[in-house]
Design a protein around this motif. Structure first.
Motif, PDB file in Angstrom:
ATOM      1  N   TYR A 113       3.532  -5.312  -7.576  1.00 17.38           N
ATOM      2  CA  TYR A 113       4.916  -5.476  -7.994  1.00 17.38           C
ATOM      3  C   TYR A 113       5.256  -6.947  -8.115  1.00 17.38           C
ATOM      4  O   TYR A 113       4.527  -7.814  -7.633  1.00 17.38           O
ATOM      5  CB  TYR A 113       5.884  -4.762  -7.046  1.00 17.38           C
ATOM      6  CG  TYR A 113       5.972  -5.341  -5.643  1.00 17.38           C
ATOM      7  CD1 TYR A 113       6.993  -6.221  -5.315  1.00 17.38           C
ATOM      8  CD2 TYR A 113       5.073  -4.983  -4.659  1.00 17.38           C
ATOM      9  CE1 TYR A 113       7.099  -6.738  -4.032  1.00 17.38           C
ATOM     10  CE2 TYR A 113       5.170  -5.478  -3.377  1.00 17.38           C
ATOM     11  CZ  TYR A 113       6.182  -6.366  -3.072  1.00 17.38           C
ATOM     12  OH  TYR A 113       6.287  -6.882  -1.812  1.00 17.38           O
ATOM     13  N   LYS A 114       6.350  -7.245  -8.826  1.00 16.74           N
ATOM     14  CA  LYS A 114       6.814  -8.619  -9.017  1.00 16.74           C
ATOM     15  C   LYS A 114       8.247  -8.737  -8.540  1.00 16.74           C
ATOM     16  O   LYS A 114       9.037  -7.804  -8.702  1.00 16.74           O
ATOM     17  CB  LYS A 114       6.766  -9.013 -10.493  1.00 16.74           C
ATOM     18  CG  LYS A 114       5.395  -9.116 -11.075  1.00 16.74           C
ATOM     19  CD  LYS A 114       5.481  -9.573 -12.520  1.00 16.74           C
ATOM     20  CE  LYS A 114       4.112  -9.670 -13.150  1.00 16.74           C
ATOM     21  NZ  LYS A 114       4.192 -10.129 -14.551  1.00 16.74           N
ATOM     22  N   GLU A 115       8.584  -9.888  -8.008  1.00 15.78           N
ATOM     23  CA  GLU A 115       9.966 -10.217  -7.658  1.00 15.78           C
ATOM     24  C   GLU A 115      10.386 -11.402  -8.517  1.00 15.78           C
ATOM     25  O   GLU A 115       9.611 -12.332  -8.720  1.00 15.78           O
ATOM     26  CB  GLU A 115      10.077 -10.612  -6.188  1.00 15.78           C
ATOM     27  CG  GLU A 115       9.853  -9.480  -5.227  1.00 15.78           C
ATOM     28  CD  GLU A 115      10.018  -9.915  -3.774  1.00 15.78           C
ATOM     29  OE1 GLU A 115      10.281 -11.107  -3.517  1.00 15.78           O
ATOM     30  OE2 GLU A 115       9.879  -9.054  -2.902  1.00 15.78           O
ATOM     31  N   SER A 116      11.615 -11.361  -9.029  1.00 16.23           N
ATOM     32  CA  SER A 116      12.128 -12.487  -9.805  1.00 16.23           C
ATOM     33  C   SER A 116      13.643 -12.514  -9.695  1.00 16.23           C
ATOM     34  O   SER A 116      14.271 -11.554  -9.267  1.00 16.23           O
ATOM     35  CB  SER A 116      11.708 -12.370 -11.270  1.00 16.23           C
ATOM     36  OG  SER A 116      12.286 -11.246 -11.882  1.00 16.23           O
ATOM     37  N   GLY A 117      14.218 -13.631 -10.064  1.00 16.87           N
ATOM     38  CA  GLY A 117      15.665 -13.771 -10.038  1.00 16.87           C
ATOM     39  C   GLY A 117      16.184 -14.152  -8.673  1.00 16.87           C
ATOM     40  O   GLY A 117      15.431 -14.496  -7.766  1.00 16.87           O
ATOM     41  N   LEU A 120       0.829  -1.204   0.000  1.00 14.08           N
ATOM     42  CA  LEU A 120       0.000   0.000   0.000  1.00 14.08           C
ATOM     43  C   LEU A 120       0.863   1.252   0.000  1.00 14.08           C
ATOM     44  O   LEU A 120       1.868   1.321   0.718  1.00 14.08           O
ATOM     45  CB  LEU A 120      -0.906   0.030   1.228  1.00 14.08           C
ATOM     46  CG  LEU A 120      -2.030  -0.990   1.274  1.00 14.08           C
ATOM     47  CD1 LEU A 120      -2.798  -0.872   2.578  1.00 14.08           C
ATOM     48  CD2 LEU A 120      -2.963  -0.843   0.092  1.00 14.08           C
ATOM     49  N   SER A 121       0.464   2.240  -0.799  1.00 14.73           N
ATOM     50  CA  SER A 121       1.157   3.524  -0.804  1.00 14.73           C
ATOM     51  C   SER A 121       0.757   4.310   0.444  1.00 14.73           C
ATOM     52  O   SER A 121      -0.156   3.915   1.178  1.00 14.73           O
ATOM     53  CB  SER A 121       0.807   4.313  -2.061  1.00 14.73           C
ATOM     54  OG  SER A 121      -0.556   4.684  -2.027  1.00 14.73           O
ATOM     55  N   SER A 122       1.403   5.430   0.674  1.00 15.68           N
ATOM     56  CA  SER A 122       1.104   6.240   1.864  1.00 15.68           C
ATOM     57  C   SER A 122      -0.325   6.783   1.864  1.00 15.68           C
ATOM     58  O   SER A 122      -0.879   7.081   2.914  1.00 15.68           O
ATOM     59  CB  SER A 122       2.100   7.397   1.973  1.00 15.68           C
ATOM     60  OG  SER A 122       1.998   8.242   0.840  1.00 15.68           O
ATOM     61  N   ASP A 123      -0.947   6.882   0.661  1.00 16.46           N
ATOM     62  CA  ASP A 123      -2.335   7.349   0.607  1.00 16.46           C
ATOM     63  C   ASP A 123      -3.333   6.194   0.464  1.00 16.46           C
ATOM     64  O   ASP A 123      -4.487   6.386   0.123  1.00 16.46           O
ATOM     65  CB  ASP A 123      -2.523   8.372  -0.507  1.00 16.46           C
ATOM     66  CG  ASP A 123      -2.255   7.813  -1.886  1.00 16.46           C
ATOM     67  OD1 ASP A 123      -1.764   6.673  -2.008  1.00 16.46           O
ATOM     68  OD2 ASP A 123      -2.543   8.528  -2.863  1.00 16.46           O
ATOM     69  N   GLY A 124      -2.869   4.975   0.717  1.00 17.65           N
ATOM     70  CA  GLY A 124      -3.752   3.822   0.746  1.00 17.65           C
ATOM     71  C   GLY A 124      -4.014   3.129  -0.577  1.00 17.65           C
ATOM     72  O   GLY A 124      -4.835   2.221  -0.645  1.00 17.65           O
TER      73      GLY A 124
END
Length: 44
Positions: A15-19, A6-10
């Motif tokens: 996002y993705k993680e790989s590697g 969540l961003s600071s404004d909700g």
């Protein structure tokens, strides 16, 4: 691995993680873009 935070404004941010390894690179697309822009740069 697809994840959300969540961003600071909700707002939900996807996002993705790989590697693997100790070095991290963050790819950020521009307005109207999406994560598919970076598929060729990801190591699976």
């Amino acid at each position: 691995m697809e994840k959300y935070t969540l961003s600071s404004d909700g707002q939900k941010i996807h996002y993705k993680e790989s590697g693997k390894g100790n070095t991290s690179i963050i790819f950020v697309h521009g307005w109207l873009g999406n994560t598919e822009w970076w598929v060729d740069q990801q190591l699976f």
